[in-house]
Design a protein around this motif. Structure first.
Motif, PDB file in Angstrom:
ATOM      1  N   LEU B  24       0.895  -1.315   0.162  1.00 13.85           N
ATOM      2  CA  LEU B  24      -0.077  -0.037  -0.086  1.00 13.85           C
ATOM      3  C   LEU B  24       0.943   1.418  -0.030  1.00 13.85           C
ATOM      4  CD1 LEU B  24      -3.045   1.085   0.408  1.00 13.85           C
ATOM      5  CD2 LEU B  24      -2.267   1.403   2.774  1.00 13.85           C
ATOM      6  N   CYS B 302      -4.681   8.083   8.573  1.00 15.78           N
ATOM      7  CA  CYS B 302      -6.015   7.997   7.774  1.00 15.78           C
ATOM      8  C   CYS B 302      -5.267   7.435   6.356  1.00 15.78           C
ATOM      9  CB  CYS B 302      -6.262   9.445   7.287  1.00 15.78           C
ATOM     10  SG  CYS B 302      -7.654   9.405   6.553  1.00 15.78           S
ATOM     11  N   THR B 304      -2.626   5.421   6.069  1.00 11.56           N
ATOM     12  CA  THR B 304      -2.141   4.020   6.432  1.00 11.56           C
ATOM     13  C   THR B 304      -2.712   3.017   7.047  1.00 11.56           C
ATOM     14  OG1 THR B 304      -1.351   4.714   8.555  1.00 11.56           O
ATOM     15  CG2 THR B 304       0.276   5.016   6.662  1.00 11.56           C
ATOM     16  N   GLY B 305      -4.079   3.555   7.916  1.00  8.37           N
ATOM     17  CA  GLY B 305      -4.732   2.504   8.563  1.00  8.37           C
ATOM     18  C   GLY B 305      -3.774   1.773   9.885  1.00  8.37           C
ATOM     19  N   TYR B 306      -2.787   2.416   9.985  1.00  9.41           N
ATOM     20  CA  TYR B 306      -2.310   2.042  11.311  1.00  9.41           C
ATOM     21  C   TYR B 306      -3.200   2.157  12.472  1.00  9.41           C
ATOM     22  CZ  TYR B 306       2.470   1.080   9.244  1.00  9.41           C
ATOM     23  OH  TYR B 306       3.519   0.355   8.364  1.00  9.41           O
ATOM     24  N   ASP B 307      -2.973   1.614  13.440  1.00  7.33           N
ATOM     25  CA  ASP B 307      -3.480   1.708  14.931  1.00  7.33           C
ATOM     26  C   ASP B 307      -2.517   1.970  15.778  1.00  7.33           C
ATOM     27  OD1 ASP B 307      -2.299  -0.752  15.284  1.00  7.33           O
ATOM     28  OD2 ASP B 307      -4.127  -1.795  15.717  1.00  7.33           O
ATOM     29  N   GLN B 336     -10.359   6.818  17.557  1.00  7.02           N
ATOM     30  CA  GLN B 336     -10.182   5.953  16.449  1.00  7.02           C
ATOM     31  C   GLN B 336      -9.499   4.939  16.613  1.00  7.02           C
ATOM     32  OE1 GLN B 336      -8.347   8.212  13.199  1.00  7.02           O
ATOM     33  NE2 GLN B 336      -9.215  10.110  13.755  1.00  7.02           N
ATOM     34  N   ILE B 338      -6.367   4.443  18.057  1.00 13.97           N
ATOM     35  CA  ILE B 338      -5.314   4.543  17.902  1.00 13.97           C
ATOM     36  C   ILE B 338      -4.439   4.606  19.310  1.00 13.97           C
ATOM     37  CG2 ILE B 338      -3.385   5.813  16.601  1.00 13.97           C
ATOM     38  CD1 ILE B 338      -5.488   6.563  14.724  1.00 13.97           C
TER      39      ILE B 338
END
Lengths: 221, 621
Positions: B24, B302, B304-307, B336, B338
Motif C-alpha cells: 500500500l 488515515c 495507512t490504517g495504522y492503529d 479512532q 489508535i
C-alpha cells in the motif's frame, strides 16, 4: 450488529502475503474506510474477522471468504464493497458481499488448478502426471497439530484429477481436502508430483484455488 | 529476461513479500515520464529498512516531484542473495523490478558502521564497480550517493561513494537531483557533475580531496582540489514546520521492526551526554509545533490504517509542550482506537490520567538508561541523573505492580575504574532491594532486573572523540568482573559482543586507509556484520592483516587535541573548542547544565542562522 460475508481475490503479488500478514493487511484496509467494523468487547478490543480457509503462501485465490460484523445494521452492502475496493492493495479485489448461509466450519474441500508454463514436452509431461496420480502413491509429510509430522498419501484424498496441455504448457486441475479438520496442501502435492516425474526444478508454476466447497462438493455459500 | 526469473525464485525464499513490492502507498510511475530515477538503498534487510523514518521522508519527497521516481531496495537475505546469484539476476528495485544499473542515482543510508560490507555487496549484486574511480567519466553509470548518521565521518567509505550528503537531506536531496537532471540533459561528464555538486551546501565529494599521512599513520594534510570547498558544512533544515513531511507511508505486508505511524517531534537534544553522537550531531534544537505534528500524524493514520502512533526524538520529555501535545493527539487518536506510544520517556512528569491513556508503560517492564553505575561515572559522561531519581522511579513502578526492570549501562567509559564497573552491580542490587522493601509487593513474585551492558565506543563529534577505546580483552575482563561480583540471582546481565564493539570503534573513527580493509573483508565473505549469527570476525582480522593495517591505531589509541582527525574537514557547527572543554570537564567529573538551563555555547546554531529552540522557547522544566 449484523454479520456479512465478503468474497475476495488474492492474486498476483498478493499471493505472497502470508495468512497472518493478510489479517493485518485487511484490518488496516478496513481502518482506511468508514465501514463500521464491530470490535470485540473486553479489555483489549480488536476487530472481529473470520476467514474461511487460509491459502498456502504463493497460492492464488479467486474466491476467498471473510466474515465480519457491522455495528450499523443499515450500512449498505454495496458501500462495503466500494469502500474496500477503494482502500485495497494490488491483487486483493473485493467481489461480493452476501449474507452468510453456512458456517465457515462447513468448508471441507478446495477446487484447484495448476498452470505450468514453458514446458518443453507438454504432452509427455501431462501424461507423466496422470500416470503418477493413477499409480496411487504420492506421499507427503504433513505437520500434525501436536507439532510432529505424519505421512499421508495424497492419492487417497484427491478427487477429479485432470491433466491437459497445449503448446505452451500443462494445466492440472483437482479437488483436495481444505477444511478445519483435514487439509492437504496443494503446494506440497505439486512439489512431490514434480519430483516423482523428474521435474523437481520447476518453480514457475502457479497454483490457483477457484472455490471452496462444503460436503457433497457443493459450493460454499 | 531476468524479470521472469524473479517470479521463479520468489516461491523458494523465506518471506517473499519482502521482495514483491506492491505494498500500500508504494509509488509506481510511468518510466516514459521520468527524468531522474533514484534507488534508495537500505543496506540491511527489509524488516529493518522499512522501519526507518528517513527513508520514508526522502521516498515521499522525491516522488512528490512529477518527473522524479524514487524506488526502494534492501539487502537481500542470505537465501535470496543465493537465489539471485545462482540465477544471474541483478539486485532489483521493488517498485519496477528494474536492475540498479537502470537508475540515474543510487542512495545508501548509513545507519550504523557495521553495514559497510552490505553496501559493497549491494553494489556487487548490481554489477556496479565498487570503487568510484572505476565508474567511467559519463553519467551513464549511476551516481552513488550516501547519507545518514555515519556520513558524519564518511572517510572509511570515501573510495566507494561518489557523493556524501552530510546532514539533513530534505533540501539538499532535491537540489542534487535537480543538478543531476540538468547535467544529464546537457550531456555533461561525470567529473563536471561531481564538481558542480560539491558546491551544494552539505555535499561532500571525496574524490575531490587528497590526503597525505605522517609516518605514524596520522593525517598530515587534507587538501581540497579542483576548487572544491575546503570545509563542508553540515546541512541543517531550519524550519521543521515547513519542511516536507510525508502524507503517506508505504505499509509493509510482513511485520517489520517499527510498524506504525512515526512522527518526529523535534531534532537535536538539550542533554549533552558526552558519549552520545546523536546528541551533538543533530544540534541545534528545532521543534515542530503541536498543530503541525497533530495535523500531519492524523493524515498519516488515515492513509495507512495504522492503529499506533509513535512519537520520536532523542528525548521526548524535553519537548517543550509535551503535555499539550499528548492531550491534542489523544483527543482524536483514542476515538479512532489508535494507541499513542512514546518510547524513551521519563514518566514522572505526567498525571496518572494521562499515563493511563498512553501506551507508554506496558505491564511487561520498565526501562531505564542509567548508563553508569556510580555517580562519579555518570558525572563524567554528563548523564545528569541521580541514584535517587533512578531508585524513586523504580519504587513507583514497583508500587504500580511492575516486577521487571530493564537497566542500560555502558562499560569501557573514559576514566572508568573497577569500582565504577562494580558500581553497576551495586546499583542493580539497590533496585532489587527497592522491590523487596515495598510492603505491598505482589505475593509469591520475585523481581527481575535485566542489566543490558554495552561497551562504550568513542564517536566523532563527541567530547570523547579523542579517547582510547578499551581493548576487547579489557572489555571481556570487565564483563567477567561484573559476573563475578554479582551476588543476586535476580539480576541478569546481557552483554554486547566485544568483537562487534571493537570493529564499530575502528570504523567510527576510521580514515580512508580503511577502504581497502572493507573491500578485503567483503571479499573474505563478510556481510551482515551486525547480525550475530552472520558475523565473520576471522574474515575481518584476515583483512586487517592482509592490508597491513593496525587495529590498535584506530581503536585503543588516544589522540591528541592537535591531531588532524579524519572528519576535520566537516563542520557540524559544534566547535572543537567546545568539545575540548567538555572533555576536560569530563576528566574532573564536572557536569554541564542542559541547554535550557544555560546555553553551553556549542556553536551549532551558527549553521541555523543563529537560531536554536533551546534558547528561544520559554523554559518549562
Amino acid at each position: 450488529m449484523r454479520s456479512i460475508r465478503i468474497w475476495f481475490t488474492k492474486k498476483d503479488t498478493a499471493r505472497y502475503i502470508s495468512h497472518l500478514d493478510l489479517t493485518r493487511c485487511l484490518i488496516r484496509a478496513f481502518r482506511r474506510t468508514d465501514i463500521p467494523l464491530w470490535y470485540t468487547e473486553g479489555f483489549n478490543p480488536h476487530p472481529y474477522l473470520v476467514f474461511g480457509m487460509p491459502l498456502p503462501l504463493g497460492v492464488e485465490g479467486l474466491r476467498e471468504v471473510l466474515d465480519i460484523r457491522l455495528n450499523d445494521d443499515d450500512y449498505p452492502d454495496e458501500r462495503v464493497l466500494s469502500e474496500l475496493n477503494r482502500a485495497t492493495v494490488p491483487g486483493i479485489e473485493f467481489l461480493e458481499v452476501s449474507a452468510p448461509k453456512e458456517k465457515p466450519l462447513a468448508i471441507v474441500l478446495g477446487k484447484y488448478s495448476v498452470i505450468i508454463p514453458d514446458v518443453e514436452a507438454p504432452e509427455e509431461f501431462s501424461n507423466k502426471c496422470k500416470t503418477a496420480v493413477a499409480e496411487g502413491n504420492i506421499t507427503i509429510e504433513k505437520k500434525t497439530k501436536k507439532g510432529g509430522t505424519k505421512e499421508i498419501n495424497v492419492c487417497e484424498h484427491i478427487r477429479h484429477f485432470h491433466s491437459s496441455f497445449d503448446k505452451n504448457g500443462v494445466i492440472l486441475s483437482f479437488v483436495l481436502p481444505a477444511g478445519n479438520d483435514f487439509t492437504v496442501n496443494p503446494v506440497l502435492f505439486c512439489n512431490k508430483l514434480f519430483e516423482i516425474i523428474g521435474e523437481s526444478d520447476i518453480t514457475n508454476h502457479k497454483i490457483i484455488r477457484h472455490i471452496l466447497m462444503a460436503k457433497d462438493e457443493k459450493e460454499f455459500r | 529476461m531476468y524479470k521472469d526469473k524473479i517470479e521463479k525464485i520468489l516461491p523458494l525464499v523465506q518471506k517473499p513479500a519482502r521482495y514483491t513490492g506492491g505494498e500500500l502507498n508504494s509509488v509506481v510511475k510511468n518510466k516514459d515520464d521520468i527524468d531522474i530515477r533514484f534507488a534508495f538503498c537500505f543496506p540491511d534487510t527489509y524488516e529493518i529498512g522499512m522501519s526507518h523514518l528517513g527513508m520514508k521522508i526522502l521516498y515521499s519527497l522525491i516522488n512528490s516531484k512529477e518527473n522524479y521516481w524514487c524506488e526502494r531496495v534492501f539487502a537481500p537475505d542470505t537465501d535470496m542473495e543465493e537465489a539471485l546469484r545462482k540465477n544471474n539476476i541483478p539486485l532489483f528495485a521493488l517498485e519496477s523490478r528494474d536492475a540498479l544499473t537502470e537508475f540515474d542515482a543510487i542512495g545508501f543510508t548509513l545507519q550504523y558502521e557495521l553495514c559497510y560490507t552490505n553496501v559493497l555487496n549491494m553494489l556487487n549484486l548490481s554489477n556496479i564497480p565498487l570503487r568510484s574511480k572505476d565508474r567511467g567519466d559519463t553519467l551513464d553509470t549511476p551516481i552513488i550517493v550516501a547519507g545518514g548518521p555515519c556520513a558524519c565521518n564518511p572517510e572509511p567509505l570515501a573510495d566507494f561513494i561518489d557523493i556524501f550528503e552530510i546532514g539533513e537531506g530534505e533540501e539538499m536531496m532535491i537540489e542534487l537531483l535537480d543538478l543531476l537532471n540538468e547535467y544529464k540533459k546537457n550531456n555533461k561528464s561525470r567529473k563536471e557533475f561531481l564538481l558542480a555538486a560539491s558546491k551544494i551546501e552539505g555535499i561532500y565529494v571525496p574524490s575531490l580531496y587528497s590526503v597525505t599521512y605522517n609516518e605514524d599513520g596520522t593525517i598530515k594534510e587534507f587538501t581540497a582540489t579542483n576548487g572544491a570547498p575546503r570545509v563542508i558544512n553540515k546541512r541543517v533544515v531550519s524550519d521543521l514546520d515547513n519542511v516536507f513531511y510525508p502524507e503517506s507511508f508505504v505499509v509493509p505486508f510482513v511485520e517489520v521492526v517499527h510498524d506504525r505511524v512515526v512522527h518526529e517531534i523535534f531534532r537535536g537534544c538539550i542533554r549533552g551526554c558526552r558519549f552520545c553522537q546523536a546528541g551533538f550531531w543533530y544540534r541545534p534544537i528545532r521543534e515542530k509545533t503541536v498543530e503541525t505534528i497533530s495535523k500531519q500524524s492524523q493524515k498519516l493514520a488515515c492513509t495507512t490504517g495504522y492503529d499506533e502512533l509513535s512519537l520520536c526524538s532523542l528525548s521526548s520529555s524535553d519537548y517543550t509542550k509535551i503535555t499539550e501535545l499528548l492531550e491534542e493527539l489523544l483527543g482524536w487518536a483514542v476515538p479512532q482506537k489508535i494507541n499513542v506510544a512514546l518510547p524513551s520517556l521519563r514518566i514522572d512528569n505526567f498525571s496518572d490520567e494521562l499515563k493511563e491513556k498512553l501506551a507508554l508503560v506496558r505491564r511487561s517492564g520498565l526501562t531505564f538508561a542509567a548508563e553508569a553505575g556510580t555517580q562519579r561515572m555518570r558525572d563524567v559522561i554528563n548523564k545528569n541523573i541521580s541514584e535517587e531519581e533512578i531508585l524513586s522511579t523504580c519504587r513507583k513502578a514497583f508500587v504500580g505492580g511492575w516486577t521487571a526492570v530493564k537497566l542500560y549501562f555502558m562499560i569501557g567509559l573514559p576514566t572508568e575504574t573497577d569500582d565504577d564497573v562494580v558500581g553497576i552491580n551495586v546499583l542493580s542490587q539497590k533496585v532489587v532491594e527497592e522491590f523487596y522493601s515495598n510492603p505491598d509487593k505482589p505475593k509469591g513474585k520475585g523481581v527481575n532486573v535485566s542489566a543490558g551492558v554495552s561497551s562504550f565506543v568513542p564517536k566523532p563529534w563527541t567530547p570523547f572523540q579523542w579517547e582510547a577505546q578499551d581493548t576487547r580483552e579489557e572489555l571481556k575482563r570487565k564483563q567477567q568482573l561484573l559476573l563475578e561480583t554479582c551476588t543476586s540471582k535476580k539480576i541478569v546481565f546481557r552483554f554486547h559482543n566485544t568483537d562487534l564493539t571493537f570493529l564499530e570503534g575502528i570504523f567510527a573513527r576510521g580514515d580512508r586507509k580503511l577502504c581497502d580493509v572493507i573491500e578485503a573483508a567483503y571479499k573474505n565473505g563478510c556481510t551482515f556484520d551486525s547480525w550475530d549469527d552472520k558475523f565473520n570476525f576471522d574474515g575481518w582480522m584476515k583483512a586487517f592483516e592482509d592490508c597491513g593495517i593496525s587495529t590498535e591505531f584506530y581503536g585503543s589509541r588516544k589522540r591528541s587535541y592537535d591531531e588532524i582527525l579524519p572528519w576535520d574537514h566537516i563542520n557540524s557547527g559544534v566547535s572543537k573548542a567546545f568539545l575540548i572543554a567538555e572533555n576536560e570537564k569530563a576528566k574532573n567529573a564536572e557536569t554541564t547544565a542542559h541547554c535550557r538551563q544555560k546555553c553551553a555555547g556549542c556553536g551549532s546554531n551558527k549553521l541555523n542562522g543563529g537560531k536554536c529552540d533551546a534558547l528561544n522557547k520559554n523554559m518549562v522544566h
